[in-house]
Design a protein around this motif. Structure first.
Motif, PDB file in Angstrom:
ATOM      1  N   UNK A  46       0.835  -1.202   0.000  1.00  0.00           N
ATOM      2  CA  UNK A  46       0.000   0.000   0.000  1.00  0.00           C
ATOM      3  C   UNK A  46       0.870   1.253   0.000  1.00  0.00           C
ATOM      4  N   UNK A  47       1.927   1.268   0.795  1.00  0.00           N
ATOM      5  CA  UNK A  47       2.815   2.426   0.812  1.00  0.00           C
ATOM      6  C   UNK A  47       3.479   2.640  -0.548  1.00  0.00           C
ATOM      7  N   UNK A  48       3.874   1.542  -1.161  1.00  0.00           N
ATOM      8  CA  UNK A  48       4.517   1.659  -2.479  1.00  0.00           C
ATOM      9  C   UNK A  48       3.554   2.288  -3.492  1.00  0.00           C
ATOM     10  N   UNK A  49       2.282   1.881  -3.462  1.00  0.00           N
ATOM     11  CA  UNK A  49       1.309   2.459  -4.400  1.00  0.00           C
ATOM     12  C   UNK A  49       1.109   3.945  -4.134  1.00  0.00           C
ATOM     13  N   UNK A  92       1.913   9.629  -5.716  1.00  0.00           N
ATOM     14  CA  UNK A  92       2.369  10.977  -5.351  1.00  0.00           C
ATOM     15  C   UNK A  92       3.539  11.412  -6.235  1.00  0.00           C
ATOM     16  N   UNK A  93       4.419  10.481  -6.598  1.00  0.00           N
ATOM     17  CA  UNK A  93       5.537  10.837  -7.473  1.00  0.00           C
ATOM     18  C   UNK A  93       5.017  11.314  -8.833  1.00  0.00           C
ATOM     19  N   UNK A  94       3.971  10.668  -9.340  1.00  0.00           N
ATOM     20  CA  UNK A  94       3.413  11.089 -10.630  1.00  0.00           C
ATOM     21  C   UNK A  94       2.808  12.484 -10.502  1.00  0.00           C
ATOM     22  N   UNK A  95       2.103  12.754  -9.406  1.00  0.00           N
ATOM     23  CA  UNK A  95       1.507  14.082  -9.205  1.00  0.00           C
ATOM     24  C   UNK A  95       2.602  15.134  -9.121  1.00  0.00           C
ATOM     25  N   UNK A  96       3.698  14.833  -8.387  1.00  0.00           N
ATOM     26  CA  UNK A  96       4.796  15.794  -8.270  1.00  0.00           C
ATOM     27  C   UNK A  96       5.407  16.097  -9.637  1.00  0.00           C
ATOM     28  N   UNK A  97       5.480  15.087 -10.492  1.00  0.00           N
ATOM     29  CA  UNK A  97       6.066  15.310 -11.807  1.00  0.00           C
ATOM     30  C   UNK A  97       5.137  16.135 -12.699  1.00  0.00           C
ATOM     31  N   UNK A  98       3.804  15.824 -12.609  1.00  0.00           N
ATOM     32  CA  UNK A  98       2.868  16.539 -13.472  1.00  0.00           C
ATOM     33  C   UNK A  98       2.645  17.973 -12.992  1.00  0.00           C
ATOM     34  N   UNK A 109       1.355  13.477   2.525  1.00  0.00           N
ATOM     35  CA  UNK A 109       1.022  14.782   1.929  1.00  0.00           C
ATOM     36  C   UNK A 109       2.208  15.279   1.121  1.00  0.00           C
ATOM     37  N   UNK A 110       1.921  16.318   0.269  1.00  0.00           N
ATOM     38  CA  UNK A 110       2.970  16.984  -0.499  1.00  0.00           C
ATOM     39  C   UNK A 110       2.848  18.484  -0.252  1.00  0.00           C
ATOM     40  N   UNK A 111       3.983  19.235  -0.227  1.00  0.00           N
ATOM     41  CA  UNK A 111       3.934  20.691   0.020  1.00  0.00           C
ATOM     42  C   UNK A 111       3.479  21.440  -1.253  1.00  0.00           C
ATOM     43  N   UNK A 112       2.318  22.102  -1.173  1.00  0.00           N
ATOM     44  CA  UNK A 112       1.738  22.819  -2.320  1.00  0.00           C
ATOM     45  C   UNK A 112       1.778  24.316  -2.033  1.00  0.00           C
ATOM     46  N   UNK A 113       2.118  25.079  -3.060  1.00  0.00           N
ATOM     47  CA  UNK A 113       2.099  26.531  -2.897  1.00  0.00           C
ATOM     48  C   UNK A 113       0.663  26.978  -2.642  1.00  0.00           C
ATOM     49  N   UNK A 114       0.511  27.895  -1.721  1.00  0.00           N
ATOM     50  CA  UNK A 114      -0.845  28.340  -1.367  1.00  0.00           C
ATOM     51  C   UNK A 114      -1.522  29.026  -2.557  1.00  0.00           C
ATOM     52  N   UNK A 115      -0.719  29.605  -3.447  1.00  0.00           N
ATOM     53  CA  UNK A 115      -1.301  30.292  -4.618  1.00  0.00           C
ATOM     54  C   UNK A 115      -1.775  29.304  -5.673  1.00  0.00           C
TER      55      UNK A 115
END
Length: 819
Positions: A168-171, A176-182, A200-206
């Motif tokens: 589950x962690x691997x999935x 998340x890696x794909x989202x970070x790349x896109x 979670x991933x750090x997202x710019x508030x803007x």
């Protein structure tokens, strides 16, 4: 009240400080705690048991290269209590229990192995019923790893759940890696982290709308949002459920192990007690070794209701050192410790110590009291052997100044309050005694008795108090400045005087304790040497006058001068003895060299004679061969035999009568002897037996030694008993002519049974002429030889018999002489 004065006494003697020093030699937390709160035994038997533990551990420590090891042993007491209350132990707590079991098992194995070479009855009995549950230890190690986590092999279901968690962690990481790349433009940095167990991933508030999801946290500046994208929420929920399942399974494993621990709680508590006892005994042994102390022997100093009558013995504490001062010297750069000698005869009840201030009177009181307490708790005493002192029921002290502003107590009042508590404690003990209701088995220590008030009244009170204590306490040691107390010795034989020495040249104390000589006042002498105006000192001298006290001081000064002279003579005598010992050793060494040289010369001489004998034997052999060949030359053979016997008797040292040894040292019961190989001085308990063995005692230990192991205190070697050699049977005079062996006078019975051989021998003896008869029976098991010789011994025609010469068969042939 008794408990209060005993507690006060321990504080006044700085006993807690000594316990802290002892705790530094303990190896476990339990041992350190026990040493820091050392309990004073209530019975002599318990003290003997503790001393035996210390002595055996001391011997074990010296025999083992690294000493006893307590590695892995932990304080698991709280864990056992929680397990009994059905709590669930953590992995680290279970691991501590496993390592404690392993460490205790190794400790028991070491003691069992050492018991094969050493006498360890007390330690062997201590660990005899110890249970270390190896199966429980193995189960804990199977289920708990070295980090305290439950292992996969502990539960098959747990292993499956953890595999699902990893998948589950691997999935989640892949998504998340794909989202970070896109959405790289929308994130602060390409980082995957956790908030509240959610990924979670750090997202710019803007750019928060670029990655829709659940915001779990915000940075301090508000510029970064920690977002769990909607795409992994279901995966996160599934992972969380798997983690909860994992925790439940781990808890189930630990619950099962905890129940196993709770089931054997009583045995594990017993294990902790045994381990703590061993660690405390080891700490006592190591502390005693560090102090250079010796084992004490409890003596009967005075009858105190003992059921078995015993002869009173003196207190002997020579070269006694204060243990706290020894620690201060070694660890705190303190001054060298000056030892004191205490030899108190059993009829003495009160010792009055006088002398100048800072001379060591109070230290003497504390040193004796600490020695008595150390012996009671099983510690060795820092004194030279033999260490002999009583087992005191109580040690009670009034030392120091108990002035108190809060309680409105003056110095005098404080002393009186404490002395009253001491007398109450004595009364409590004597009231409980049956056989001796007036004398308490107590050591009482009074510092500056009667001080702090009018000198005349204080002196009178001190005399009355010490007289009362002489009637009610086994031993009282008191320090004082009152001159009237010095005269008590000459009025009552139960009193003794002692003083601390003062060097009038350097105006400083030497801290030496002098027995039989009371101290004298040095106030005017010190004042004069320190530069006080002479007229003031002279005026004071006139005020004192030639009073009785001054006359006493003059007598004391004369006694001190005599003592110094005696010490100088004793020192000179000691030097002479040492010189004589060196000369004796030198003479003994030279005597050994001469004896060795004499043995070498005798050996050379014997070798030369043996060579001559060998040549003579060869000549005789030639004659015998000629006789056997039918050319008898008996006269020549007889001449050669006579010459051989003459040379042997005159020249061979081995055939000469050895000189009788000169009588040497013979130890008697009660003598003090030295055992050089042990470096100990011992007392002879039994006289040597016929094998030269005797029993000696040093300290509390008894052992059997031989006379070769001991010598007198003057260096004399003991004489070994010589067993009388068996008297050989009288031999017949040599025949006038040599015995010649032929086929006619030789009988071979080898291989025959004894009965068959007797028939053959009877027949041959009946037809044999007078003279020798050679009987060949061989060696074998020796039964045929024994049967033949028994037959010859009973036969009336046989005059005597003997083994043949070595050249004729030796012990395999018997020569019988027919009448």
């Amino acid at each position: 009240m008794t408990t209060l004065i005993q507690t006060e006494t321990l504080d006044l003697l700085e006993w807690p400080r000594l316990c802290q020093h002892l705790a530094t030699f303990a190896a476990t937390k339990l041992g350190k705690t026990a040493a820091s709160h050392l309990r004073i035994p209530a019975t002599r038997r318990e003290s003997h048991h503790l001393l035996a533990q210390t002595q055996e551990t001391y011997a074990l420590e010296n025999a083992l290269p690294g000493g006893l090891s307590f590695d892995g042993i932990q304080d698991i007491g709280e864990s056992l209590e929680r397990a009994e209350r059905q709590g669930i132990l953590s992995g680290s707590e279970l691991l501590d229990i496993a390592t404690t079991l392993a460490g205790t098992r190794q400790l028991r194995r070491v003691i069992d192995n050492a018991a094969n070479q050493l006498e360890l009855p007390v330690l062997t009995d201590l660990i005899s019923e110890l249970r270390t549950y190896p199966e429980l230890e193995q189960e804990i190690h199977r289920c708990i790893d070295d980090r305290g986590r439950v292992t996969d092999r502990a539960n098959p279901k747990l292993e499956s759940i953890r595999e699902q968690i990893r998948q589950s962690r691997d999935r989640i990481y892949e998504m998340l890696q794909r989202i970070l790349q896109r959405q790289s433009h929308a994130v602060q940095e390409p980082l995957i982290t956790q908030r509240g167990e959610r990924f979670v991933i750090p997202v710019k508030s803007s750019h928060k709308d670029a990655i829709p999801g659940i915001v779990h946290d915000t940075s301090t500046s508000g510029a970064t949002l920690y977002v769990e994208p909607h795409a992994i929420v279901n995966q996160g929920n599934q992972l969380r459920q798997l983690v909860r399942q994992e925790q439940r399974e781990e808890e189930e494993v630990r619950r099962g192990l905890t129940q196993q621990v709770a089931a054997v709680k009583l045995d594990l508590e017993r294990l902790l007690i045994v381990v703590t006892t061993l660690d405390l005994a080891t700490a006592r042994a190591r502390y005693s070794f560090w102090l250079g102390a010796n084992p004490p022997r409890f003596i009967h100093f005075v009858a105190t209701g003992e059921t078995s009558p015993a002869v009173p013995e003196p207190i002997v504490l020579r070269q006694l050192r204060h243990p706290l001062l020894v620690w201060q010297q070694q660890h705190e750069q303190g001054a060298p410790v000056v030892p004191i000698d205490l030899v108190i005869q059993p009829h003495i009840r009160v010792v009055a110590i006088t002398g100048p201030n800072t001379g060591g009177k109070t230290v003497t009181l504390k040193t004796l009291a600490l020695a008595a307490l150390m012996a009671k708790v099983g510690l060795f005493v820092p004194a030279r052997e033999p260490v002999e002192l009583p087992w005191f029921e109580q040690v009670l002290a009034d030392i120091g100044d108990e002035q108190s502003l809060q309680q409105s107590l003056s110095t005098f009042s404080g002393h009186i309050r404490r002395i009253s508590r001491i007398l109450d404690a004595l009364h409590t003990e004597t009231a409980a005694a049956e056989a001796s209701p007036t004398l308490a088995n107590a050591l009482v220590l009074l510092d500056e008795v009667g001080a702090g008030t009018d000198p005349s009244e204080g002196s009178a009170l001190a005399i009355a108090l010490l007289t009362y204590l002489a009637d009610h306490a086994a031993l009282t040691i008191a320090t004082t400045h009152f001159g009237e107390l010095k005269a008590l010795k000459y009025q009552d034989e139960r009193f003794e005087n002692a003083s601390v020495e003062f060097d009038e040249v350097s105006l400083s104390p030497t801290y030496r304790l002098l027995w039989g000589i009371p101290g004298r006042s040095n106030a005017l002498t010190i004042a004069r040497r320190l530069g006080l105006k002479p007229e003031i000192v002279e005026a004071a001298q006139q005020q004192v006058g030639m009073s009785a006290s001054q006359e006493v001081n003059q007598v004391i000064a004369g006694l001190e001068a005599q003592r110094r002279q005696q010490e100088e003579k004793a020192q000179a005598a000691t030097q002479l003895v040492q010189q004589a010992e060196r000369l004796h050793q030198e003479v003994a060494r030279k005597a050994d060299l001469l004896k060795q040289r004499e043995r070498d010369l005798q050996q050379q001489q014997e070798q030369a004679v043996q060579q001559a004998i060998a040549a003579a034997k060869a000549e005789i052999a030639q004659v015998i061969r000629r006789l056997q060949q039918g050319t008898p030359t008996a006269q020549e053979a007889q001449q050669a035999t006579d010459e051989l016997n003459r040379i042997s008797e005159q020249r061979l040292p081995s055939r000469q009568q050895p000189p009788k040894p000169k009588p040497g040292y013979r130890p008697q019961v009660g003598d003090r002897v030295r055992i050089p190989r042990l470096g100990q001085t011992a007392e002879v308990l039994t006289a040597p037996d016929e094998d030269g063995e005797l029993t000696v005692r040093f300290g509390l230990m008894k052992m059997n030694v031989t006379l070769a192991d001991i010598e007198s205190l003057q260096g004399e070697k003991a004489e070994m008993p010589v067993k009388p050699a068996p008297t050989p049977p009288p031999s017949a005079p040599p025949p006038s002519a040599p015995a010649i062996r032929t086929s006619r006078n030789t009988i071979d019975v080898r291989g025959s049974r004894v009965a068959d051989a007797e028939v053959v021998l009877e027949r041959e003896i009946a037809k044999a002429d007078a003279g020798p008869l050679w009987i060949i029976h061989g060696h074998g098991t020796g039964k045929l030889r024994q049967g033949v010789q028994e037959f010859l011994k009973r036969h009336p025609q046989i005059e005597r018999f003997e083994f043949a010469e070595q050249s004729d068969g030796g012990t395999g042939v018997t020569v019988a002489y027919v009448r």
